[in-house]
Scaffold this active site. Structure first.
Site, PDB file in Angstrom:
ATOM      1  N   LYS A  21      16.064  30.577  23.826  1.00 33.48           N
ATOM      2  CA  LYS A  21      15.423  29.726  22.806  1.00 33.48           C
ATOM      3  C   LYS A  21      15.231  30.507  21.523  1.00 33.48           C
ATOM      4  CE  LYS A  21      11.292  31.924  22.785  1.00 33.48           C
ATOM      5  NZ  LYS A  21      10.855  32.749  21.662  1.00 33.48           N
ATOM      6  N   PRO A 106      19.866  37.982  25.086  1.00 32.65           N
ATOM      7  CA  PRO A 106      19.455  39.365  24.812  1.00 32.65           C
ATOM      8  C   PRO A 106      18.178  39.757  25.564  1.00 32.65           C
ATOM      9  CG  PRO A 106      20.026  38.232  22.769  1.00 32.65           C
ATOM     10  CD  PRO A 106      20.087  37.199  23.856  1.00 32.65           C
ATOM     11  N   VAL A 107      18.143  41.001  26.063  1.00 36.70           N
ATOM     12  CA  VAL A 107      16.972  41.500  26.792  1.00 36.70           C
ATOM     13  C   VAL A 107      15.907  41.940  25.778  1.00 36.70           C
ATOM     14  CG1 VAL A 107      16.153  43.287  28.380  1.00 36.70           C
ATOM     15  CG2 VAL A 107      18.424  42.273  28.707  1.00 36.70           C
ATOM     16  N   ALA A 108      14.656  41.513  26.002  1.00 34.17           N
ATOM     17  CA  ALA A 108      13.535  41.836  25.086  1.00 34.17           C
ATOM     18  C   ALA A 108      13.914  41.524  23.650  1.00 34.17           C
ATOM     19  CB  ALA A 108      13.099  43.297  25.227  1.00 34.17           C
ATOM     20  N   GLY A 109      14.576  40.378  23.446  1.00 30.68           N
ATOM     21  CA  GLY A 109      15.122  40.051  22.129  1.00 30.68           C
ATOM     22  C   GLY A 109      14.382  38.959  21.390  1.00 30.68           C
ATOM     23  N   GLY A 110      13.326  38.382  22.006  1.00 32.06           N
ATOM     24  CA  GLY A 110      12.620  37.284  21.341  1.00 32.06           C
ATOM     25  C   GLY A 110      13.288  35.944  21.583  1.00 32.06           C
ATOM     26  N   ALA A 112      13.500  34.701  24.900  1.00 31.15           N
ATOM     27  CA  ALA A 112      12.967  34.239  26.189  1.00 31.15           C
ATOM     28  C   ALA A 112      13.983  34.323  27.334  1.00 31.15           C
ATOM     29  CB  ALA A 112      12.417  32.816  26.062  1.00 31.15           C
ATOM     30  N   GLY A 113      14.764  35.405  27.351  1.00 28.42           N
ATOM     31  CA  GLY A 113      15.728  35.586  28.448  1.00 28.42           C
ATOM     32  C   GLY A 113      15.039  35.740  29.800  1.00 28.42           C
ATOM     33  N   SER A 115      12.115  34.607  30.602  1.00 29.03           N
ATOM     34  CA  SER A 115      11.526  33.304  30.940  1.00 29.03           C
ATOM     35  C   SER A 115      12.607  32.366  31.463  1.00 29.03           C
ATOM     36  CB  SER A 115      10.864  32.688  29.709  1.00 29.03           C
ATOM     37  OG  SER A 115       9.866  33.544  29.221  1.00 29.03           O
ATOM     38  N   ASP A 148       6.394  31.141  27.801  1.00 31.74           N
ATOM     39  CA  ASP A 148       7.648  30.488  27.406  1.00 31.74           C
ATOM     40  C   ASP A 148       8.393  29.854  28.581  1.00 31.74           C
ATOM     41  OD1 ASP A 148       7.300  31.258  24.773  1.00 31.74           O
ATOM     42  OD2 ASP A 148       8.573  33.038  24.949  1.00 31.74           O
TER      43      ASP A 148
HETATM   44  O1  C5P Z   1       2.731  34.744  28.423  1.00 35.04           O
HETATM   45  P1  C5P Z   1       3.529  35.996  28.393  1.00 35.04           P
HETATM   46  O2  C5P Z   1       3.346  36.838  29.630  1.00 35.04           O
HETATM   47  O3  C5P Z   1       4.976  35.782  28.058  1.00 35.04           O
HETATM   48  O4  C5P Z   1       2.958  36.842  27.189  1.00 35.04           O
HETATM   49  C1  C5P Z   1       3.277  38.205  27.007  1.00 35.04           C
HETATM   50  C2  C5P Z   1       2.279  38.819  26.046  1.00 35.04           C
HETATM   51  O5  C5P Z   1       2.474  38.270  24.733  1.00 35.04           O
HETATM   52  C3  C5P Z   1       0.826  38.544  26.365  1.00 35.04           C
HETATM   53  O6  C5P Z   1       0.306  39.501  27.248  1.00 35.04           O
HETATM   54  C4  C5P Z   1       0.158  38.646  25.000  1.00 35.04           C
HETATM   55  O7  C5P Z   1      -0.035  39.994  24.647  1.00 35.04           O
HETATM   56  C5  C5P Z   1       1.221  38.094  24.070  1.00 35.04           C
HETATM   57  N1  C5P Z   1       1.039  36.660  23.787  1.00 35.04           N
HETATM   58  C6  C5P Z   1       0.004  36.278  22.949  1.00 35.04           C
HETATM   59  N2  C5P Z   1      -0.184  34.952  22.676  1.00 35.04           N
HETATM   60  C7  C5P Z   1       0.655  34.009  23.173  1.00 35.04           C
HETATM   61  C8  C5P Z   1       1.735  34.375  24.014  1.00 35.04           C
HETATM   62  C9  C5P Z   1       1.887  35.718  24.308  1.00 35.04           C
HETATM   63  O8  C5P Z   1      -0.757  37.110  22.479  1.00 35.04           O
HETATM   64  N3  C5P Z   1       0.466  32.734  22.862  1.00 35.04           N
END
Ligand code: C5P
Length: 314
Positions: A21, A106-110, A112-113, A115, A148
């Site tokens: 995404k 992408p891994v850790a790419g923003g 949501a791989g 997820s 996500d």
């Molecule tokens: O929900 P998820 O485990 O993907 O979130 C990873 C980290 O991203 C959370 O521990 C938090 O630090 C940050 N996060 C946040 N606010 C959100 C989603 C994620 O601060 N709405």
């Protein structure tokens, strides 16, 4: 008499595809007492896919292949394994599963791989074990795995509130074409949110301003890529740039190559550039490659569906 050999039964296997995404808009409120930030975001699922193949196993195991397979954890820290275990617990299954993940997001790419892997694992195990859970049950499990993951299940284009996990489908017309500049150095989502707190903690409105996305929603409904490009927005972009100043380069390259809009995707570091057409997406991708500002370049169209079974054998 000659006996026709009986073909071996194919191993019971379920294959699921789930998309990556981008956040067309990501508006972030102040950190709450649980450490999360209230969001108002517009997700779009794009045609870059993870595939998860689930086969029966005594234990819970995971293998990975794909461009960045070596950096994906295969232990209990993996979100897809956590998803399988959670579902087994929820429905009282006392066996395991082998999950094979074919990674392309992408891994850790923003994008949501991880997820997408979790959503795909939920759908695959749900089909393998014939749990009979409803879509809402799966969405609840998804939300408990990560903010996500519900969107990775539903796909298409949706407005996310809460942590990003409460979804309302958004009306869109036609397809939008994207080029992505991918970096092998990932960015940690919690670190980007921490940088956001340091940069904006004092001036963040109590509630993210969903009204500000009215022009974006109109652009989506009209299928107007030019208006969408002008309306792209990411509150985390300054924080991502602070942690990874090199991201200014792919942003500038895409602008010079005539992108209708360009943003850091989610918490980064992938940069997403909106193109005028499929052909123009290839031009933007070529510009990323020629200028050496990306470790990998992708093109894709969106919106696409969420996690879906693509094949299953009994
Ligand atoms: O929900 P998820 O485990 O993907 O979130 C990873 C980290 O991203 C959370 O521990 C938090 O630090 C940050 N996060 C946040 N606010 C959100 C989603 C994620 O601060 N709405």
């Amino acid at each position: 008499m000659t006996l026709t050999p009986v073909a071996p039964l194919p191993e019971h296997e379920v294959r699921v595809r789930a998309p990556g995404k981008i956040n067309l808009s990501l508006r972030v409120g102040p950190r709450d007492e649980d450490g999360y930030h209230p969001l108002s975001t517009v997700f779009q699922a794009v045609g870059v896919f993870e595939e998860v193949v689930a086969t029966p196993s005594e234990t819970f195991e995971l293998t990975v292949s794909g461009p960045q397979a070596e950096v994906v954890p295969t232990d209990d820290g993996n979100l897809a394994l956590q998803a399988a275990r959670l579902l087994a617990e929820r429905v009282g299954i006392d066996t395991g599963v082998h999950l094979h993940v074919v990674k392309d997001v992408p891994v850790a790419g923003g994008m949501a791989g991880g997820s997408a892997d979790a959503a795909a694992a939920l759908v695959a195990c749900d089909a393998l074990w014939r749990t009979g859970l409803s879509r809402d049950d799966l969405l609840d499990l998804a939300a408990s795995l990560g903010s996500d993951v519900p969107f990775s299940l539903t796909g298409h284009t949706a407005v996310g509130s809460g942590r990003g996990h409460l979804l309302t489908p958004a009306l869109t017309r036609g397809e939008f074409h994207w080029a992505f500049a991918v970096q092998h150095r990932g960015l940690s989502t919690p670190a980007v949110y921490r940088a956001f707190d340091e940069l904006h903690g004092h001036d963040t409105p109590a509630e993210p301003d969903a009204e500000a996305d009215v022009p974006l929603m109109q652009a989506l409904r009209a299928g107007d890529a030019r208006a969408l490009g002008a309306a792209l927005h990411n509150d985390l972009q300054t924080a991502a740039l602070e942690l990874d100043p090199g991201l200014a380069e792919p942003l500038a390259v895409a602008e010079d190559a005539g992108a209708l809009g360009v943003i850091v995707s989610g918490s980064g570091p992938t940069v997403a550039a909106l193109a005028r057409s499929r052909q123009h997406a290839l031009v933007l991708a070529a510009a990323f490659t020629a200028s050496g500002v990306a470790d990998r370049v992708l093109t894709a169209a969106g919106p696409v569906a969420g996690a879906r079974v693509v094949s299953a054998t009994d």
